[in-house]
Enzyme design. Structure first.
Site, short mmCIF file in Angstrom:
data_model
loop_
_atom_site.label_atom_id
_atom_site.label_comp_id
_atom_site.label_asym_id
_atom_site.label_seq_id
_atom_site.Cartn_x
_atom_site.Cartn_y
_atom_site.Cartn_z
N TYR A 72 9.09 9.15 5.90
CA TYR A 72 8.08 8.11 6.19
C TYR A 72 8.15 7.69 7.66
CZ TYR A 72 5.44 3.72 5.62
OH TYR A 72 4.52 2.70 5.74
N LYS A 102 5.37 8.23 10.68
CA LYS A 102 4.75 7.12 11.41
C LYS A 102 5.06 7.23 12.91
CE LYS A 102 2.96 5.17 7.71
NZ LYS A 102 1.51 5.05 7.51
P1 NAD Z 1 -1.43 1.41 -1.14
O1 NAD Z 1 -0.49 2.25 -1.93
O2 NAD Z 1 -2.17 0.32 -1.81
O3 NAD Z 1 -2.47 2.32 -0.34
C1 NAD Z 1 -2.25 3.66 -0.03
C2 NAD Z 1 -3.56 4.39 -0.19
O4 NAD Z 1 -3.45 5.76 0.22
C3 NAD Z 1 -4.03 4.40 -1.65
O5 NAD Z 1 -5.40 4.11 -1.70
C4 NAD Z 1 -3.77 5.85 -2.06
O6 NAD Z 1 -4.59 6.28 -3.14
C5 NAD Z 1 -4.11 6.56 -0.76
N1 NAD Z 1 -3.65 7.93 -0.73
C6 NAD Z 1 -2.40 8.42 -1.02
N2 NAD Z 1 -2.38 9.76 -0.90
C7 NAD Z 1 -3.63 10.14 -0.51
C8 NAD Z 1 -4.23 11.39 -0.21
N3 NAD Z 1 -3.53 12.54 -0.29
N4 NAD Z 1 -5.53 11.41 0.17
C9 NAD Z 1 -6.24 10.26 0.25
N5 NAD Z 1 -5.73 9.05 -0.04
C10 NAD Z 1 -4.44 8.99 -0.40
O7 NAD Z 1 -0.52 0.79 0.01
P2 NAD Z 1 -0.93 0.02 1.37
O8 NAD Z 1 0.19 -0.87 1.68
O9 NAD Z 1 -2.30 -0.51 1.32
O10 NAD Z 1 -0.84 1.25 2.42
C11 NAD Z 1 -1.87 1.56 3.35
C12 NAD Z 1 -1.25 2.09 4.62
O11 NAD Z 1 -0.52 1.02 5.25
C13 NAD Z 1 -0.24 3.23 4.41
O12 NAD Z 1 -0.42 4.20 5.42
C14 NAD Z 1 1.09 2.54 4.58
O13 NAD Z 1 2.10 3.41 5.03
C15 NAD Z 1 0.74 1.50 5.63
N6 NAD Z 1 1.69 0.40 5.69
C16 NAD Z 1 1.84 -0.45 4.64
C17 NAD Z 1 2.77 -1.49 4.74
C18 NAD Z 1 2.99 -2.49 3.64
O14 NAD Z 1 3.95 -3.25 3.72
N7 NAD Z 1 2.17 -2.53 2.61
C19 NAD Z 1 3.53 -1.63 5.90
C20 NAD Z 1 3.36 -0.74 6.94
C21 NAD Z 1 2.44 0.27 6.83
#
Ligand code: NAD
Length: 255
Positions: free
Chosen positions: A156, A160
């Site tokens: 991960y 990133k």
């Molecule tokens: P989430 O799990 O709700 O969203 C992730 C999304 O990615 C989902 O809609 C999932 O279906 C989609 N996805 C996964 N594999 C896929 C693929 N092969 N093709 C298309 N879509 C796909 O979680 P989130 O927190 O909303 O995450 C969104 C982004 O934010 C991610 O990149 C995550 O790494 C990043 N992020 C989240 C946090 C946090 O604390 N929630 C912190 C830092 C970064």
């Protein structure tokens, strides 16, 4: 309205941060293509997200790690709306394992969605933006872990960190054609990806104790920065990472 008449693609927009960005972009006047990975309850979530938008949007199924899927998705968006002005690379996955136990499949899964996916989607959209000749906006949702290591999450963090360097290279290569490229680095946001921590009061309290702002972030906290970066107001902003983390990366270790 800050995005009136624009067309935006948001990947992984049937959930969490991507869903909030899609809804906020539509509230600002953009037509939004809601990308999602097809299958099971995700289809229903995508349909509900499209229905919740303030403007006309479309569901755009594709596995972002597969170029053929991505090209078909972009064609369907162009058939419907005729252009793409804004793309948000938000789709992301994680695998938690000690470094020594990570399999090739774990590695390829996380790098494939988070980094290769961002590359393939951005490249396909940028090629279209070049044809349009009107510039555009590329926004990647990376993480504080584009810079900060996190034991147990090597693939991960590597994905990133790669998004950070991809963004900086793209920003330089695309400045002359008016395409802004920036990252948003969220800290700990309350979304399904963090469900295990959110469901555990002790783990939740520990996480909050590391956040100077004293709470988890909300998807809307990230969406408001995305609106700024997608808008004309960010016309001179490129090659930067915007932290949305309640001060998390500035935190001093507590003893
Ligand atoms: P989430 O799990 O709700 O969203 C992730 C999304 O990615 C989902 O809609 C999932 O279906 C989609 N996805 C996964 N594999 C896929 C693929 N092969 N093709 C298309 N879509 C796909 O979680 P989130 O927190 O909303 O995450 C969104 C982004 O934010 C991610 O990149 C995550 O790494 C990043 N992020 C989240 C946090 C946090 O604390 N929630 C912190 C830092 C970064």
């Amino acid at each position: 309205m800050r995005l009136n008449g624009k067309v935006a693609l948001v990947t992984g927009a049937n959930s969490g941060i991507g869903q909030a960005i899609a809804q906020r972009f539509a509230a600002e006047g953009a037509h939004v293509a809601v990308n999602y990975l097809a299958g099971g309850s995700r289809d229903e979530a995508a349909k509900a997200t499209v229905a919740s938008l303030a403007t006309e949007g479309i569901g755009a199924p594709a596995d972002v790690s597969k170029r053929t899927d991505v090209e078909a998705m972009i064609n369907s968006i162009l058939e419907k709306f005729g252009k793409i002005d804004i793309v948000v690379n938000n789709a992301g996955v994680e695998v938690k394992k000690p470094f020594v136990d990570i399999t090739d499949e774990d590695w390829q899964f996380v790098i494939g969605v988070n980094l290769t996916g961002a590359f393939v989607v951005a490249q396909t959209v940028v090629r279209q933006m070049l044809k349009q000749g009107n510039g555009g906006k590329v926004i990647n949702i990376s993480s504080v872990h584009e810079d900060v290591p996190f034991p147990g999450y090597a693939p991960y963090c590597t994905s990133k960190g790669g998004m950070r360097m991809l963004m900086r290279n793209m920003a330089l290569e695309l400045a002359s054609v008016g395409i802004n490229v920036n990252n948003i680095a969220p800290g700990a946001i309350a979304t399904p990806i963090n469900q295990a921590v959110l469901n555990d009061p002790v783990a939740s309290a520990n996480a909050i104790s590391e956040i100077p702002w004293g709470r988890f972030g909300k998807p809307a906290d990230v969406a408001s920065v995305a609106v700024f970066l997608a808008s004309d107001e960010a016309g001179y902003v490129t090659g930067s990472t915007y932290y949305v983390d309640g001060g998390l990366v500035q935190q001093v270790t507590k003893y």
